[in-house]
Scaffold this active site. Structure first.
Site, PDB file in Angstrom:
ATOM      1  N   ASN A  66     -16.270  29.040 -21.713  1.00 37.58           N
ATOM      2  CA  ASN A  66     -16.985  27.913 -21.112  1.00 37.58           C
ATOM      3  C   ASN A  66     -16.813  27.838 -19.598  1.00 37.58           C
ATOM      4  O   ASN A  66     -15.737  28.125 -19.088  1.00 37.58           O
ATOM      5  CB  ASN A  66     -16.485  26.599 -21.726  1.00 37.58           C
ATOM      6  CG  ASN A  66     -16.836  26.489 -23.202  1.00 37.58           C
ATOM      7  OD1 ASN A  66     -17.892  26.964 -23.624  1.00 37.58           O
ATOM      8  ND2 ASN A  66     -15.953  25.892 -23.979  1.00 37.58           N
ATOM      9  N   SER A 106     -12.552  27.733 -26.407  1.00 33.00           N
ATOM     10  CA  SER A 106     -12.645  26.605 -27.321  1.00 33.00           C
ATOM     11  C   SER A 106     -11.549  26.735 -28.364  1.00 33.00           C
ATOM     12  O   SER A 106     -11.222  27.844 -28.794  1.00 33.00           O
ATOM     13  CB  SER A 106     -14.010  26.601 -27.997  1.00 33.00           C
ATOM     14  OG  SER A 106     -13.942  25.878 -29.216  1.00 33.00           O
ATOM     15  N   ASN A 124      -2.257  -2.550  13.323  1.00 27.92           N
ATOM     16  CA  ASN A 124      -3.710  -2.363  13.280  1.00 27.92           C
ATOM     17  C   ASN A 124      -4.152  -1.095  14.016  1.00 27.92           C
ATOM     18  O   ASN A 124      -4.968  -0.322  13.496  1.00 27.92           O
ATOM     19  CB  ASN A 124      -4.422  -3.590  13.850  1.00 27.92           C
ATOM     20  CG  ASN A 124      -4.160  -4.832  13.010  1.00 27.92           C
ATOM     21  OD1 ASN A 124      -3.647  -4.732  11.894  1.00 27.92           O
ATOM     22  ND2 ASN A 124      -4.503  -6.001  13.540  1.00 27.92           N
ATOM     23  N   GLN A 151      -7.482  -2.071   4.137  1.00 24.14           N
ATOM     24  CA  GLN A 151      -6.448  -1.270   3.475  1.00 24.14           C
ATOM     25  C   GLN A 151      -7.033  -0.513   2.271  1.00 24.14           C
ATOM     26  O   GLN A 151      -6.465   0.479   1.821  1.00 24.14           O
ATOM     27  CB  GLN A 151      -5.313  -2.194   3.026  1.00 24.14           C
ATOM     28  CG  GLN A 151      -4.168  -1.502   2.336  1.00 24.14           C
ATOM     29  CD  GLN A 151      -2.945  -2.414   2.230  1.00 24.14           C
ATOM     30  OE1 GLN A 151      -2.246  -2.629   3.207  1.00 24.14           O
ATOM     31  NE2 GLN A 151      -2.716  -2.964   1.052  1.00 24.14           N
ATOM     32  N   SER A 181       0.828  -1.209   0.000  1.00 21.97           N
ATOM     33  CA  SER A 181       0.000   0.000   0.000  1.00 21.97           C
ATOM     34  C   SER A 181       0.864   1.262   0.000  1.00 21.97           C
ATOM     35  O   SER A 181       0.332   2.370   0.020  1.00 21.97           O
ATOM     36  CB  SER A 181      -0.928  -0.001   1.219  1.00 21.97           C
ATOM     37  OG  SER A 181      -0.181  -0.180   2.407  1.00 21.97           O
ATOM     38  N   THR A 213     -39.639  27.279  -9.886  1.00 23.13           N
ATOM     39  CA  THR A 213     -39.928  25.900  -9.506  1.00 23.13           C
ATOM     40  C   THR A 213     -40.081  25.160 -10.831  1.00 23.13           C
ATOM     41  O   THR A 213     -40.535  25.752 -11.828  1.00 23.13           O
ATOM     42  CB  THR A 213     -41.225  25.765  -8.679  1.00 23.13           C
ATOM     43  OG1 THR A 213     -42.310  26.249  -9.462  1.00 23.13           O
ATOM     44  CG2 THR A 213     -41.154  26.575  -7.384  1.00 23.13           C
ATOM     45  N   LYS A 259      -8.187   3.684   2.046  1.00 24.81           N
ATOM     46  CA  LYS A 259      -7.445   4.942   1.931  1.00 24.81           C
ATOM     47  C   LYS A 259      -7.595   5.639   0.588  1.00 24.81           C
ATOM     48  O   LYS A 259      -7.853   6.843   0.535  1.00 24.81           O
ATOM     49  CB  LYS A 259      -5.964   4.700   2.225  1.00 24.81           C
ATOM     50  CG  LYS A 259      -5.726   4.483   3.701  1.00 24.81           C
ATOM     51  CD  LYS A 259      -4.342   3.970   3.975  1.00 24.81           C
ATOM     52  CE  LYS A 259      -4.352   3.016   5.145  1.00 24.81           C
ATOM     53  NZ  LYS A 259      -5.139   1.784   4.921  1.00 24.81           N
ATOM     54  N   LYS A 294     -16.218  31.307 -27.751  1.00 25.84           N
ATOM     55  CA  LYS A 294     -16.644  30.549 -26.568  1.00 25.84           C
ATOM     56  C   LYS A 294     -15.930  30.966 -25.299  1.00 25.84           C
ATOM     57  O   LYS A 294     -14.737  31.232 -25.285  1.00 25.84           O
ATOM     58  CB  LYS A 294     -16.389  29.057 -26.796  1.00 25.84           C
ATOM     59  CG  LYS A 294     -17.280  28.475 -27.876  1.00 25.84           C
ATOM     60  CD  LYS A 294     -18.642  28.132 -27.336  1.00 25.84           C
ATOM     61  CE  LYS A 294     -18.633  26.717 -26.804  1.00 25.84           C
ATOM     62  NZ  LYS A 294     -19.930  26.373 -26.247  1.00 25.84           N
TER      63      LYS A 294
HETATM   64  N1  ARG Z   1      -1.225  -1.316   5.368  1.00 28.44           N
HETATM   65  C1  ARG Z   1      -2.192  -1.815   6.301  1.00 28.44           C
HETATM   66  C2  ARG Z   1      -3.520  -1.073   6.115  1.00 28.44           C
HETATM   67  O1  ARG Z   1      -3.493  -0.074   5.498  1.00 28.44           O
HETATM   68  C3  ARG Z   1      -1.714  -1.620   7.690  1.00 28.44           C
HETATM   69  C4  ARG Z   1      -2.257  -2.594   8.666  1.00 28.44           C
HETATM   70  C5  ARG Z   1      -1.727  -3.930   8.419  1.00 28.44           C
HETATM   71  N2  ARG Z   1      -2.083  -4.817   9.444  1.00 28.44           N
HETATM   72  C6  ARG Z   1      -1.999  -6.135   9.273  1.00 28.44           C
HETATM   73  N3  ARG Z   1      -2.373  -6.875  10.248  1.00 28.44           N
HETATM   74  N4  ARG Z   1      -1.593  -6.658   8.143  1.00 28.44           N
HETATM   75  O2  ARG Z   1      -4.546  -1.507   6.544  1.00 28.44           O
END
Ligand code: ARG
Length: 459
Positions: free
Chosen positions: A286, A278, A111, A323, A24, A156, A326, A284
């Site tokens: 826009n 344009s 975690n 994960q 990630s 309306t 994000k 134009k």
């Molecule tokens: N990169 C992971 C996430 O974004 C971090 C947590 C990973 N934890 C694990 N037990 N593999 O969620």
């Protein structure tokens, strides 16, 4: 070779495809500052509770600052083999301060670490959105103040309904963006609890002080349940939900600006700074920014649906599915904040065409309701009958191709014998808006009261 952070039980490293699906770091490097702030708070707490030596904690805290400056300086080699920002930072810390870096992860798991980092990041975005909404509201207040008594058609069904004031229309959006701002603040208050110290899922046997780390990171308190702390993402979902509602408001306003800036409406002129041309049609200009704002709701709402769907079937506590939270939130936040800034810029720069607004307000029989109200007030007709009489007068004017004020008194009396000259007073659009003095109504004096209320509220 196996992973240096968790490879103890592994004989072989991951397949390249495994690394590609697992890593990630490509996106969660955006959490670097939050990750390092969380680790620094954690290290200080480990020392304060005697879990690690003060000198070790100090070395880690100093080293983390070096890592941060490397990352901020663009001078950091991110590694996909190290999966994510957490392990990238820790591995670099080890290079800088040596084996003592291995003590940082005492009483902690990725975690609770990622949940903490992500909350801090989302909290920053909520603060940025608060500022963006406030700036947009100020731009709308300036427009409202300039045109508090300018008359425009109220619609309306996008059909002419009754005259309203420009200021009133701008203030309608102030109310909407004001509620968005309140939602931002509510969400911030609710999410501001620290997951740090929940560890993997069950808490820890080390004598940690979660209140200390919570306070150091600006959280109001630690999360009360370790399972919930590491597996909850409703702070992210609430962020996306607040963003979706706000982007929907932006999109509605953007749609109006697209319509209003057309040659057929000419209600507003957008500035050159917020328009494009344009490459083939030289005439134009826009409203691309408005169109893109109108479109952004698609991806922001999409992010909310995506994350809701990711989360909906996950058993407690952490699963790697999470994960996937994000990128959705990053994208939605970027586009929401950009849309707020673009809308503020457009509103700040745009010029309302007072004459076109008033001319449009005066067409389409916009004061028919005023005429019906006059028949009720002056001739004591029941409203339903007044409505019918007025309808006949509208049909008469429409047949002649003229507006209501162009009819003669004789024309009027032909439809209802008791109508007097006084009726013409209520047919003008300025009189119409001036008469709508009920609380929250469009009369300029009411609009100015609301502008003053909002101005006070922001100061
Ligand atoms: N990169 C992971 C996430 O974004 C971090 C947590 C990973 N934890 C694990 N037990 N593999 O969620």
């Amino acid at each position: 070779t196996s992973n240096q952070m968790w490879g103890g039980r592994f004989a072989a490293g991951p397949d390249a495809i495994m690394e590609a699906i697992n890593a990630s770091i490509g996106f969660d490097k955006r959490l670097a500052a939050q990750d390092i702030a969380g680790s620094r708070a954690h290290a200080a707490m480990l020392a304060a509770t005697g879990i690690v030596k003060a000198s070790d904690a100090e070395a880690m805290r100093e080293g983390l600052l070096t890592v941060l400056s490397e990352i901020e300086g663009g001078d950091f080699a991110f590694s996909a083999a190290l999966e994510d920002i957490h392990m990238n930072v820790e591995a670099r810390l080890k290079e800088i301060v040596g084996p003592v870096a291995g003590r940082l992860h005492t009483a902690r798991s990725r975690n609770d670490q990622v949940a903490t980092d992500f909350r801090l990041w989302v909290r920053d975005q909520l603060d940025a959105a608060d500022a963006g909404l406030t700036a947009l509201i100020r731009a709308l207040l300036a427009q409202a103040e300039a045109g508090a008594d300018w008359v425009m058609p109220g619609f309306t069904h996008l059909q002419t309904a009754q005259p309203v004031t420009w200021g009133h229309h701008m203030m309608a959006y102030v109310e909407m963006f004001g509620r968005d701002r309140a939602r931002v603040r509510d969400a911030r208050a609710r999410m501001n609890e620290s997951p740090l110290g929940a560890a993997a899922l069950a808490g820890t046997s080390f004598p940690i002080d979660r209140h200390m780390t919570a306070e150091a990171l600006g959280f109001d308190r630690p999360c009360a349940n370790s399972l919930d702390a590491v597996s909850d993402r409703d702070f992210a979902l609430e962020f996306l939900s607040v963003a979706s509602i706000s982007a929907m408001h932006l999109s509605r306003f953007a749609e109006e600006l697209v319509i209003w800036s057309s040659a057929q409406f000419r209600f507003v002129a957008l500035s050159d700074r917020f328009s494009t041309g344009s490459s083939i049609m030289p005439q134009k200009k826009n409203p691309d920014a408005a169109e893109l704002i109108r479109a952004k709701i698609g991806r922001i709402f999409g992010a909310q649906v995506a994350l809701m769907t990711v989360m909906k079937g996950l058993p407690l506590a952490y699963s790697k599915d999470m994960q996937e939270d994000k990128e959705q939130v990053f994208d939605a936040a970027d586009n929401w904040l950009l849309s707020l800034a673009a809308m503020e810029g457009m509103v700040g720069d745009m010029t309302a065409n007072r004459d076109a607004l008033e001319a449009a307000a005066s067409s389409g029989f916009s004061t028919a309701t005023d005429l019906a109200d006059w028949l009720v007030r002056e001739l004591d007709l029941p409203f339903r009958e007044a409505h019918h009489v007025t309808g006949s007068l509208v049909a008469l004017a429409e047949g002649r191709g003229c507006d209501l004020p162009d009819l003669t008194l004789a024309d009027m009396q032909g439809v209802h014998g008791s109508i007097t000259e006084g009726v013409f007073d209520v047919l003008g659009v300025r009189n119409s808006v001036a008469s709508r003095t009920s609380y929250g109504g469009t009369a300029p004096e009411r609009v100015r009261e609301q502008i003053a209320r909002w101005t006070d509220l922001l100061d």
